[in-house]
Each structure stands twice: as structure tokens, then as C-alpha cells.
Design an enzyme around this catalytic site. Structure first.
Site, PDB file in Angstrom:
ATOM      1  N   HIS A  53       0.745  -1.225  -0.029  1.00  0.00           N
ATOM      2  CA  HIS A  53      -0.007  -0.038   0.168  1.00  0.00           C
ATOM      3  C   HIS A  53       0.553   1.109   0.034  1.00  0.00           C
ATOM      4  CE1 HIS A  53      -3.827  -2.291   0.914  1.00  0.00           C
ATOM      5  NE2 HIS A  53      -2.952  -3.109   1.547  1.00  0.00           N
TER       6      HIS A  53
ATOM      7  N   ASP B 144       2.409  -6.165   2.489  1.00  0.00           N
ATOM      8  CA  ASP B 144       1.026  -5.653   2.915  1.00  0.00           C
ATOM      9  C   ASP B 144       1.329  -4.381   3.878  1.00  0.00           C
ATOM     10  OD1 ASP B 144      -1.587  -4.954   3.122  1.00  0.00           O
ATOM     11  OD2 ASP B 144      -2.021  -6.613   4.307  1.00  0.00           O
TER      12      ASP B 144
HETATM   13  O1  DOR Z   1      -4.230  -4.271   7.540  1.00  0.00           O
HETATM   14  C1  DOR Z   1      -4.551  -4.105   6.438  1.00  0.00           C
HETATM   15  N1  DOR Z   1      -4.584  -2.658   5.948  1.00  0.00           N
HETATM   16  N2  DOR Z   1      -5.220  -4.910   5.943  1.00  0.00           N
HETATM   17  C2  DOR Z   1      -5.591  -4.583   4.513  1.00  0.00           C
HETATM   18  O2  DOR Z   1      -6.214  -5.412   3.877  1.00  0.00           O
HETATM   19  C3  DOR Z   1      -5.555  -3.244   4.061  1.00  0.00           C
HETATM   20  C4  DOR Z   1      -4.643  -2.340   4.707  1.00  0.00           C
HETATM   21  C5  DOR Z   1      -4.881  -1.106   4.387  1.00  0.00           C
HETATM   22  O3  DOR Z   1      -5.119  -0.559   3.556  1.00  0.00           O
HETATM   23  O4  DOR Z   1      -4.751  -0.258   5.537  1.00  0.00           O
HETATM   24 ZN    ZN Z   2      -3.174  -5.026   2.075  1.00  0.00          ZN
END
Ligand code: DOR
Ligand code: ZN
Length: 352
Positions: free
Chosen positions: A20, A252
Site C-alpha cells: 500500500h 502488505d
Molecule cells: O491491515 C491491512 N491494512 N489490511 C488490509 O487488507 C488493508 C490495509 C490498508 O489498506 O490499510
Molecule cells: Zn493489503
């Protein structure tokens, strides 16, 4: 990979198959932590509003490249956020142009900015059929959102009630089960004869659910899928360090500014981009598997996505003195707390 001694490791440059990066000031603040070490990353499309069309993805890619530090070489691999309105022709055009590496399926409500995700799989079947036909991987956030299902069981129930039926219906569909967090997930991937692989995060190799809940509630260990029991963490470590080509790194890494984590309803996400390689070298060393780190970070992912492994190398050095990572990074959007693995880190990326 060559391990001259146990103090130096040279690997092909790693890739992050689930990242992200956000947008605007946050993007500018976090991108260098990834691009310093990683050659490529699959960029998650859950912006507000999400990256839904090929045109959105092209614009987002340009915004990423516009803030990439000049001295870094990094390729963002773009994804499309699957909605019930997604057009199969747009996905096919995005793939044909080389812009789109994967499509992301978020069950509606499963995580951050997923309210526009899929409620009814039947509605997206024509798009999934096209995705299968053109060989584009479908990245899946594998959790059900049904309120009756305990949050710690969401992944296992998803496999039984959604993923397995979908794969039987469309056996040609190539599915990446993202951020696998359970033994059930590991076993399901191992049992598949083809068209299924899984990414594993850095943090799920290190924490179990105690990190989140023992001695006080610790929001910086809250992510989705939520960390599970120790038995699951051990299964993930065994899978990641096994060399099995179906498992690869997807950090992630998901930055949120501290006020959005440290509040009455904190956001899910753990920020690991800055220390991921040090954490992983530590984990693989503990498992006597330093010789398989390169498979996990640099070989298995490209093979699954049909891309060449990177030719460039990075070198890690094991230092006697523990490394000093910052507790937080400052971004133009605000401070972001860095993942604390709760043990000293010694492996330093010395040449990237
Ligand atoms: O912990 C997470 N954060 N899991 C996800 O699936 C999305 C991500 C986020 O975009 O903050
Ligand atoms: Zn994610």
C-alpha cells in the site's frame, strides 16, 4: 544466492508482491522506504476513491513515478480494484497495454476502503471469466465479512465457502491468496495442483495475536487479516522458509498516520517497508533457512507473475551491534509508527 559466510548475504533484488503506497503526501513519505530496496511492487488499489479503471491506474502510476527519488530504480506494478461495475473489456485492454499486472478482489467491507468491493460474486463472473481467459492473476483478500463468523475464522471460512467453490467453477483462474495468515491457508495452497499461490507478510511471520492483546491493546500490531494463534504463525514460517515456489513475500506494508491508529476505532495496517529485509533475514536465520531467503523475496513471486527475476543484487551484512531503525517516520501527512519486531535487528542492507 551466495552466502560467503553467515555474515554476508547477496540476493537478487527483492520485489514486494503486495504493497500500500497511498497517495499525496503519504505516498511521497513512504515510497523511498520501498524503492530503496525493492525493484518492483504490486500496488494495492484501495485508495479513496479506488483505482477501478485502466485510466485510474495509469494516472496513479504517473503520480507514483513523479515522486520517486531520482536515484532509485523502481517499477510499480499496477492493479485494478474489482467492483460489480468493472468492465471486462477495460481489464483486457489494461492487460494488453502492459499496464495492469493483476486484479484485486476485496469482499465488500473486509478491510480499509473496501466498501466498494464485491458483494455478489455472480455479478463479477463475466469479468472473472475474462481474467481467467487472458491469464491475469486475481489477487484475493481472503476473508468473509459475514457478521456471524468470528474474525479469527474469517480466512478459513472464506476458503471453504468462497475460494474453493470459485476455483472449482473457474479452474483456469489464477489466484493469489494474499497475506495468508492461517495453517488452513497454507495447507489449502499446498494441496492445489495449479493456479494457486500465496503471499505472506513480514509481520505475520513474527507476531501472533498476543502481540495485539497482551498487557494492553497495541494498535500498531492491528492489521487485517488479524494475526492468529501461534500454531498459525509457525505454519507460515514453515511455508515461507520452505522454498516452495507457491509462497512469496507480499509485505502488505500499510501506513496510517498515528492519530488514525491510536484512537477509539483504529485503522488496520502495519508499516514494515523500512525494516522488512532486516526482519526477514532475522526470521530466515532463526529457521536455518538463509539459503532460501532469495526464493521467498526475489524468485518465487516473479515466476508466479510471469516476470523475469531481477538481475541486480542487494547485499545484507550481519552487524554485531543492533540496528537503529526509527520508531516513527515523519511524512507530510503525519507520523507513521514503524513495525517493532520486539527483538533486536542485526541484518543491514548495505548495498542496494
Ligand atoms: O491491515 C491491512 N491494512 N489490511 C488490509 O487488507 C488493508 C490495509 C490498508 O489498506 O490499510
Ligand atoms: Zn493489503
Amino acid at each position: 544466492m551466495s552466502a560467503e559466510q553467515t555474515t554476508h548475504l547477496t540476493l537478487r533484488r527483492p520485489d514486494d508482491w503486495h504493497l500500500h503506497l497511498r497517495d499525496g503526501e503519504m505516498l511521497k513519505g513512504v515510497l523511498p522506504d520501498t524503492s530503496r530496496h525493492f525493484a518492483r511492487a504490486i500496488i494495492m488499489p484501495n485508495l479513496v476513491p479506488p483505482v477501478v479503471t485502466t485510466e485510474d491506474a495509469a494516472a496513479y502510476r504517473a503520480r507514483i513515478l513523479a515522486v520517486l527519488p531520482k536515484e532509485h530504480r523502481f517499477t510499480p506494478l499496477m492493479t485494478l480494484y474489482l467492483t460489480e461495475q468493472t468492465q471486462a473489456a477495460d481489464v483486457a485492454a489494461g492487460r494488453a497495454s502492459g499496464l495492469i499486472t493483476a486484479v484485486k478482489l476485496y469482499p465488500a467491507g473486509a478491510t480499509t476502503n473496501s466498501h466498494g468491493g464485491v458483494r455478489d460474486l455472480d455479478k463479477v463472473m463475466p469479468v472473472l471469466e475474462k481474467i481467467a481467459e487472458i491469464g491475469l492473476p486475481l489477487c484475493v483478500h481472503g476473508e468473509v465479512t459475514t457478521p456471524e463468523v468470528d474474525i479469527f475464522d474469517r480466512e478459513a471460512v472464506f476458503i471453504d465457502t468462497v475460494l474453493d467453490p470459485l476455483r472449482r467453477r473457474l479452474p483456469e483462474l489464477k489466484v493469489t491468496m494474499e497475506h495468508v495468515t492461517t495453517q488452513d491457508g497454507v495447507e489449502y495452497i499446498r494441496a492445489a495442483d495449479r493456479n494457486l499461490a500465496g503471499s505472506i507478510t513480514t509481520h505475520h511471520l513474527i507476531i501472533n495475536r498476543n502481540a495485539l492483546l497482551v498487557g494492553g491493546i497495541r494498535p500498531h500490531y492491528y492489521c487485517l487479516p488479524v494475526a492468529k494463534r501461534e500454531v498459525h504463525r509457525l505454519a507460515l514460517r514453515a511455508a515461507a522458509t520452505s522454498g516452495d515456489p507457491r509462497f512469496f513475500l507480499g509485505t502488505d506494508s500499510a501506513p496510517h498516520v498515528d492519530p488514525l491508529k491510536e484512537c477509539g476505532c483504529g485503522c488496520a495496517g502495519i508499516y514494515t517497508s523500512i525494516n522488512t529485509m532486516s526482519c526477514l533475514a532475522h526470521v530466515f536465520e532463526q529457521e536455518n533457512a538463509l539459503d532460501r531467503l532469495e526464493a521467498f523475496t526475489s524468485l518465487n513471486g516473479p515466476a508466479w507473475y510471469g516476470l523475469p527475476a531481477n538481475e541486480e543484487r542487494i547485499t545484507l551484512h550481519r552487524r554485531e551491534a543492533p540496528l537503529a531503525f526509527p520508531a516513527k517516520i515523519e511524512t507530510g501527512a503525519g507520523p507513521v509508527t514503524v513495525f517493532d519486531p520486539m527483538f533486536p535487528l542485526h541484518w543491514d542492507v548495505v548495498d542496494a
